[in-house]
Enzyme design. Sequence first.
Site, PDB file in Angstrom:
ATOM      1  N   GLY A  11       0.834  -1.206   0.000  1.00 54.08           N
ATOM      2  CA  GLY A  11       0.000   0.000   0.000  1.00 54.08           C
ATOM      3  C   GLY A  11       0.863   1.248   0.000  1.00 54.08           C
ATOM      4  N   ARG A  72       0.928  -5.026  -5.186  1.00 52.20           N
ATOM      5  CA  ARG A  72       1.000  -6.038  -4.126  1.00 52.20           C
ATOM      6  C   ARG A  72       1.431  -7.392  -4.712  1.00 52.20           C
ATOM      7  NH1 ARG A  72      -0.777  -4.214   0.771  1.00 52.20           N
ATOM      8  NH2 ARG A  72      -2.330  -2.541   0.799  1.00 52.20           N
ATOM      9  N   ASP A 103       5.581  -5.357   5.842  1.00 48.26           N
ATOM     10  CA  ASP A 103       6.074  -6.718   6.111  1.00 48.26           C
ATOM     11  C   ASP A 103       6.022  -7.635   4.881  1.00 48.26           C
ATOM     12  OD1 ASP A 103       3.356  -6.584   6.334  1.00 48.26           O
ATOM     13  OD2 ASP A 103       3.247  -7.456   8.349  1.00 48.26           O
ATOM     14  N   THR A 125       4.896   2.034   6.362  1.00 45.53           N
ATOM     15  CA  THR A 125       3.468   1.724   6.513  1.00 45.53           C
ATOM     16  C   THR A 125       2.795   2.733   7.427  1.00 45.53           C
ATOM     17  OG1 THR A 125       1.799   0.206   7.387  1.00 45.53           O
ATOM     18  CG2 THR A 125       3.980  -0.048   8.291  1.00 45.53           C
ATOM     19  N   ASP A 127       0.508   1.867   9.175  1.00 43.07           N
ATOM     20  CA  ASP A 127       0.058   1.054  10.314  1.00 43.07           C
ATOM     21  C   ASP A 127       1.071   1.008  11.464  1.00 43.07           C
ATOM     22  OD1 ASP A 127      -2.095   0.540   8.709  1.00 43.07           O
ATOM     23  OD2 ASP A 127      -1.480  -1.492   8.167  1.00 43.07           O
ATOM     24  N   ASP A 129       3.448  -1.021  12.109  1.00 40.25           N
ATOM     25  CA  ASP A 129       3.440  -2.346  12.747  1.00 40.25           C
ATOM     26  C   ASP A 129       4.611  -3.241  12.337  1.00 40.25           C
ATOM     27  OD1 ASP A 129       2.707  -2.790  10.142  1.00 40.25           O
ATOM     28  OD2 ASP A 129       0.900  -3.938  10.578  1.00 40.25           O
ATOM     29  N   ARG A 171      -4.820  -3.464  10.035  1.00 46.60           N
ATOM     30  CA  ARG A 171      -5.262  -4.851   9.808  1.00 46.60           C
ATOM     31  C   ARG A 171      -4.998  -5.735  11.027  1.00 46.60           C
ATOM     32  NH1 ARG A 171      -6.335  -7.877   5.402  1.00 46.60           N
ATOM     33  NH2 ARG A 171      -6.059  -6.125   3.993  1.00 46.60           N
TER      34      ARG A 171
HETATM   35  O1  F6P Z   1      -0.885  -0.576   4.103  1.00 46.74           O
HETATM   36  C1  F6P Z   1      -1.616  -1.294   5.045  1.00 46.74           C
HETATM   37  C2  F6P Z   1      -3.027  -0.910   4.961  1.00 46.74           C
HETATM   38  O2  F6P Z   1      -3.087   0.452   5.189  1.00 46.74           O
HETATM   39  C3  F6P Z   1      -3.943  -1.685   5.919  1.00 46.74           C
HETATM   40  O3  F6P Z   1      -4.171  -1.000   7.111  1.00 46.74           O
HETATM   41  C4  F6P Z   1      -5.175  -1.881   5.104  1.00 46.74           C
HETATM   42  O4  F6P Z   1      -5.866  -3.056   5.488  1.00 46.74           O
HETATM   43  C5  F6P Z   1      -4.652  -2.020   3.723  1.00 46.74           C
HETATM   44  O5  F6P Z   1      -3.530  -1.177   3.671  1.00 46.74           O
HETATM   45  C6  F6P Z   1      -5.639  -1.704   2.631  1.00 46.74           C
HETATM   46  O6  F6P Z   1      -4.960  -1.532   1.447  1.00 46.74           O
HETATM   47  P1  F6P Z   1      -5.542  -1.736  -0.031  1.00 46.74           P
HETATM   48  O7  F6P Z   1      -6.938  -1.235  -0.027  1.00 46.74           O
HETATM   49  O8  F6P Z   1      -4.638  -0.919  -0.876  1.00 46.74           O
HETATM   50  O9  F6P Z   1      -5.444  -3.180  -0.342  1.00 46.74           O
END
Ligand code: F6P
Length: 341
Positions: A11, A72, A103, A125, A127, A129, A171
């Site tokens: 992301g 991704r 990660d 990120t 997040d 995390d 997440r």
């Molecule tokens: O980058 C991590 C994150 O921000 C998570 O918190 C979230 O679940 C995910 O990305 C959603 O990303 P996308 O909609 O791009 O798959």
Amino acid sequence: MKRIGVLTGGGDCPGLNAVLVGIVRKSIKEGYEVIGIKHGWKGMIEKETVPLDLKAVTGCIHRGGTIIRTSRTNPLKSKDDIKKVAENYRALKLDALIAIGGDDTLGVAAGMYKEGLNTVGVPKTIDNDISGTDRTFGFDTAVNFATWALDRLHTTAESHERVIVVEIMGRHAGWLALWAGMAGGADVILIPEVQVGLEEICSILKERHEKRGRTFSIVAVAEGASFGEDITQDDSQDEFGHVKLGGVAEFLAKEIQERTGYETRHVVLGHLQRGGEPSALDRYLGLLFGLHAVELVKNEDFGKMVSLRGNDFVAVTLEEVTAGTRTVPPELYEQAKVFFG
Ligand code: F6P
């Protein structure tokens, strides 16, 4: 002269372009050449590159997203793709490959290091995390945005005397919901690490309304918070096996309204948290993460990620980093509970 490849995976996140500036500027000082690999690991499979020189990065530090794009894609899923990444690494005559990602992206960097590639990681990120580092870039911008959103929702919730449930990204880890929830004065914060029952949530709200005489409430919920099973948008999974989360705020809003009788609405902050210009802190961190990534390349300290420990940038092994997610410790959640209600 060393030739460094750079990719951004997973992301997007505010501050990615600042990392690219840090890498390019430091590489110029060292006399290295940098090439951008487009669309994350997909670009290593398809040999899709873009020059990454001073001209390419000029004026991009304040811009959100990533000028070299992202995906991704997970090459570790297929032996053929692993082979292609290794072949293209050699075909591009790379001396090192810097992977900027979370990660998943760093997990691929760890895997490709085992395949003999000189990989280096940078923790990205919103997040926050990633194990092995106190902080990731992107988190600060997202916390500020979510806090701003909570502030705005307070005035409308108060005017209409409603409960508003706000869904915040996260997440597996609730750092973003916790920090923004605390800074933005949420009355209940829910994170993936700690299960709180619906009855308990409603009793906190009832106490606030009935005993304290408040007539509105804000609930901050991380998208990965669980009430039995994960609430997802559909059954699809990405290449790393992640489901598409989303819907927990809507679910909670219905439950709260039914159980308390308080009029309840929900808001999903979604990708607004990832877009837009990075904060000063994320730009600053991005520049230094980038600079230190080139330092690792210079020292041939491969299979490592740049990590921020206190105020120092150090190197930790990609293996350590990808062994697990850095989650919110229960004692920190206990402290946050002091501000509930
Ligand atoms: O980058 C991590 C994150 O921000 C998570 O918190 C979230 O679940 C995910 O990305 C959603 O990303 P996308 O909609 O791009 O798959």
